[in-house]
Write an enzyme that holds these catalytic residues in place. Structure first.
Site, PDB file in Angstrom:
ATOM      1  N   ASP A  55       8.583  -9.453   1.058  1.00  0.00           N
ATOM      2  CA  ASP A  55       7.224  -9.057   0.671  1.00  0.00           C
ATOM      3  C   ASP A  55       6.155  -9.990   1.235  1.00  0.00           C
ATOM      4  OD1 ASP A  55       8.421  -7.051  -0.990  1.00  0.00           O
ATOM      5  OD2 ASP A  55       8.778  -8.580  -2.512  1.00  0.00           O
ATOM      6  N   GLU A  76       4.074   1.802  -2.063  1.00  0.00           N
ATOM      7  CA  GLU A  76       3.906   0.419  -2.570  1.00  0.00           C
ATOM      8  C   GLU A  76       3.293  -0.495  -1.526  1.00  0.00           C
ATOM      9  OE1 GLU A  76       7.932  -0.249  -3.692  1.00  0.00           O
ATOM     10  OE2 GLU A  76       8.618  -0.574  -1.651  1.00  0.00           O
TER      11      GLU A  76
HETATM   12  C1  6LW Z   1       8.134  -4.860  -3.996  1.00  0.00           C
HETATM   13  C2  6LW Z   1       7.839  -3.697  -3.183  1.00  0.00           C
HETATM   14  C3  6LW Z   1       8.923  -3.795  -2.242  1.00  0.00           C
HETATM   15  O1  6LW Z   1       7.435  -4.940  -5.168  1.00  0.00           O
HETATM   16  O2  6LW Z   1      10.003  -4.252  -2.891  1.00  0.00           O
HETATM   17  O3  6LW Z   1       9.664  -3.630  -0.092  1.00  0.00           O
HETATM   18  C4  6LW Z   1       9.593  -4.659  -4.151  1.00  0.00           C
HETATM   19  N1  6LW Z   1       8.786  -3.573  -1.011  1.00  0.00           N
HETATM   20  O4  6LW Z   1       6.626  -3.663  -2.560  1.00  0.00           O
HETATM   21  C5  6LW Z   1      10.306  -5.896  -4.550  1.00  0.00           C
HETATM   22  O5  6LW Z   1      10.201  -6.855  -3.537  1.00  0.00           O
END
Ligand code: 6LW
Length: 531
Positions: free
Chosen positions: A33, A189
Site C-alpha cells: 500500500d 479502494e
Molecule cells: C488495502 C487496500 C488494498 O486497504 O489492500 O491492495 C488492503 N489494496 O487498499 C490492505 O492492504
C-alpha cells in the site's frame, strides 16, 4: 585538451545517470500500500504495517528509485493500539501528503476501523498524537487532498466518499459527497485525487488486492463529480493474457507524484510470484514512469505494465543508505522519548509485534549485542511476544544469527524464525532442557506443530541459520559458523499469502520465550547477517 575531456566526462556521466533505468521492486519485500509525496526535491514514501510495531515506515529518496528509511510514523503505543492484531488487522493503507511545510500520514486501524492522521514537520523525527476522524468509521484507505486553504478527507466505505475537514481537529465541514465506485470492479479502494489542467482526477484500484488487482482513473471538472472514466482504463494491470506469465502480479493500489522537472511517476504495489501464482514476500513497492500530456489521460510506462528491468530514463539517480548486510546491533542514539520504540535504539527496518514490551529488548545491557528477555507469550500467539524481525526481500537468501546462549534459563527458548503469521512459521530453536542446550527445527503450519530434528549442543555459542530458494526454506545450526547441520526443510508455499491469507509477507525474526513465568534468563544476539 584536459578541459574538453573533463567536460565530455561530465556530460557522459550526467546522461548515463538519466538513462540508466532501474530495477523493480524499488522496495522489495513486504512494503504494501505505498503512498508518496514530494517536498521540494525530496520524495517521501510510506507503507502499511498491519500488526507490526513501530507502524508505517517512512522512506526518503531523491530519484524515486533509491530509498532510505528515515523513521516510522507510529512509534508510541499512545498513537495506536495494536494489541492482539494479526496480518488481517492493525494499520491499513496509509497516505502521505505534504502541505504548507507539514507532513500528514492518514490511515485506518483495524479492528476498530477508526481513521486517523498524524503529522510532523520533520519526517525523521517523532510524529504527533493521532487526530481521529470523529464522523465516520468503516472500511479503509483514507487520503487527504489539499486545495487552497481547504483540506478534504476522502475514504472508502462502500463507495468513495469525500468531505471537507478542519485539519486541526479532523471535524467534518459541510456535506459528504459520494464519488461512486469506479468502474464496478470488486473492492474499489486506495482512492487519491490529483488536480491537473483544470480537471480533478480520481484514481483508484479495483479487483481486490490479489491477482485481479488493477488501477483505473476518472476525471471531472468539479471536485465532487460526476467523474467520467478514462476510455483506456485500466491504466495499470497485469490481469491480462499478455501478462499472465509475468512473475509480477497483483499490481494496484497506486499513487502519482510529479517531480520538480515536471515528469510524472506512479508507485504501486504488486508481488513477485514463485511457482504457480504463490508469493511469500508480501506485496512490494514498484515504480513506473507516467506520460501525462496537458489535458490528456496519464499513460503508465507506455502500455500499463511493469517489468523488473525498467529500461526507462530516470531522474538523476542518487544512491541512498540501504540496510546493512550485517547488523551488528550497536545502540543507535535517537532523539526520542522513552515512550517511543525508537528509544530502544534498534536500527531502521526492524519491527516487533503488536505493542511490544520495551523492557524485554536492550542494546545497552551489553554493548554490541541485542539482549532479548523472554515472555510466556510465544510467537504462536496473536499478542506481544519478545520478537524482532526484518523483511525477507528476495526468494534466495541466507539469514544467520550469532547467539550467545550462556544465560538461557531452564525452560527458556530462543531462536530465529521465518515468520508469516502466529500459526505459520519455520524456526531454529535453542532450548534449555534441564541444563542442556537442545537445538531443534520447529515447523508450525496451522494447528500442526512439528519438530523435524533435534540435537544437544555442546556449546553456548551457536549460529542459527535459515536459507531459502524458490521452493523450500532450510533450517540449520552451527557452532563455528563454518560447518552447518541441516535440521529440516519445508515448502515455501505454506508461508505464502495464498495459503494463509492476510496482508503481510515473511519476516525474518529473532525471539525469546519461556514456560517459566519467573524466568530471568536472556539471550544475547551478537549479529544478524542477511544476504
Ligand atoms: C488495502 C487496500 C488494498 O486497504 O489492500 O491492495 C488492503 N489494496 O487498499 C490492505 O492492504
Amino acid at each position: 585538451m584536459k578541459k574538453i575531456s573533463l567536460t565530455l566526462l561530465l556530460l557522459l556521466s550526467i546522461s548515463t545517470a538519466f538513462a540508466q533505468g532501474f530495477k523493480n521492486p524499488v522496495l522489495p519485500g513486504f512494503h504494501a500500500d505505498p503512498s508518496v509525496c514530494r517536498a521540494g526535491d525530496d520524495f517521501y514514501l510510506v507503507n502499511s504495517t498491519f500488526q507490526y510495531f513501530p507502524g508505517v515506515p517512512i522512506f526518503h529518496s531523491k530519484d524515486l528509485v533509491n530509498w532510505e528509511q528515515v523513521g516510522n510514523c507510529l512509534t508510541r503505543s499512545s498513537q495506536v493500539d495494536l494489541s492482539r492484531t494479526d496480518g488481517n488487522g492493525g494499520i491499513y493503507a496509509p497516505t502521505i501528503r505534504y502541505n504548507n511545510g507539514r507532513f500528514y500520514m492518514v490511515t485506518t486501524v483495524y479492528p476498530s476501523r477508526r481513521h486517523f492522521y498524524v503529522w510532523t514537520d520533520d519526517p525523521k523525527g517523532e510524529w504527533s498524537e493521532p487526530i481521529v476522524i470523529p464522523f465516520d468509521v468503516g472500511s479503509c484507505d483514507p487520503t487527504l487532498y489539499f486545495e487552497d486553504d481547504k483540506t478534504y478527507f476522502l475514504w472508502k466505505n462502500g463507495d468513495i466518499k469525500i468531505c471537507e475537514i478542519d485539519v486541526e481537529t479532523g471535524k467534518q465541514i459541510g456535506d459528504i459527497h459520494h464519488l461512486g465506485t469506479g468502474l464496478g470492479g470488486r473492492y474499489p479502494e486506495g482512492p487519491h485525487i490529483y488536480k491537473k489542467d483544470g480537471y480533478y482526477y480520481l484514481m483508484l484500484a479495483e479487483g481486490g488486492t490479489e491477482h485481479g488487482h488493477h488501477v483505473n482513473i476518472l476525471r471531472s471538472h468539479s471536485l465532487f463529480g460526476p467523474y467520467e472514466p478514462n476510455p483506456a482504463n485500466p491504466i495499470l494491470s497485469h490481469f491480462s493474457m499478455a501478462m499472465q506469465n509475468s512473475n509480477i502480479q497483483g499490481l494496484g493500489h497506486a499513487d502519482l507524484v510529479q517531480a520538480s522537472d515536471s515528469s510524472w511517476w506512479m508507485i504501486c504495489l504488486g508481488y513477485r510470484t514463485s511457482g504457480y501464482l504463490q508469493h511469500v514476500m508480501g506485496r512490494e513497492t514498484f515504480l513506473a514512469p507516467v506520460e501525462w500530456k496537458s489535458g490528456e489521460w496519464p499513460i503508465v510506462n507506455g502500455d500499463g505494465t511493469i517489468a523488473v528491468d525498467m529500461k526507462c530514463k530516470t531522474l538523476p539517480q542518487v544512491p541512498m543508505q540501504g540496510y546493512p548486510e550485517r547488523e551488528e546491533f550497536d545502540f543507535t542514539e535517537r532523539n526520542a522519548p522513552t515512550t517511543s520504540y525508537a528509544s530502544i535504539g534498534l536500527p531502521m527496518g526492524w519491527h516487533s509485534l503488536c505493542n511490544p514490551i520495551y523492557a524485554n529488548y536492550s542494546l545497552k545491557s551489553r554493548r554490541g549485542y541485542l539482549r532479548l528477555k523472554p515472555t510466556t507469550t510465544t510467537i504462536d500467539q496473536t499478542a506481544s511476544p519478545t520478537f524482532v524481525a526484518r523483511r525477507q526481500t528476495e526468494l534466495n537468501f541466507t539469514a544467520t544469527a550469532s547467539v550467545d546462549l550462556s544465560h538461557l534459563a531452564e525452560g527458556m527458548q530462543a531462536g530465529i524464525t521465518a515468520y508469516a503469521a502466529p500459526l505459520n512459521h519455520y524456526d531454529v530453536v535453542a532450548e534449555n532442557r534441564k541444563g542442556q542446550i537442545v537445538i531443534k527445527s520447529n515447523i508450525r503450519i496451522g494447528q500442526m506443530s512439528s519438530t523435524m530434528k533435534e540435537q544437544v549442543l555442546n556449546s553456548k555459542q551457536a549460529y542459527l541459520r535459515i536459507t531459502s530458494d524458490r521452493d523450500f526454506y532450510y533450517l540449520y545450526v552451527s557452532t563455528d559458523n563454518s560447518d552447518y547441520t541441516l535440521l529440516g526443510k519445508m515448502e515455501y508455499r505454506y508461508l505464502s499469502t495464498e495459503t494463509i491469507g492476510g496482508f503481510t509477507g515473511v519476516m525474518l525474526g529473532l525471539f525469546a520465550q519461556t514456560s517459566n513465568p519467573s524466568d530471568n534468563g536472556y539471550v544475547d544476539i551478537d549479529w544478524f547477517n542477511y544476504k
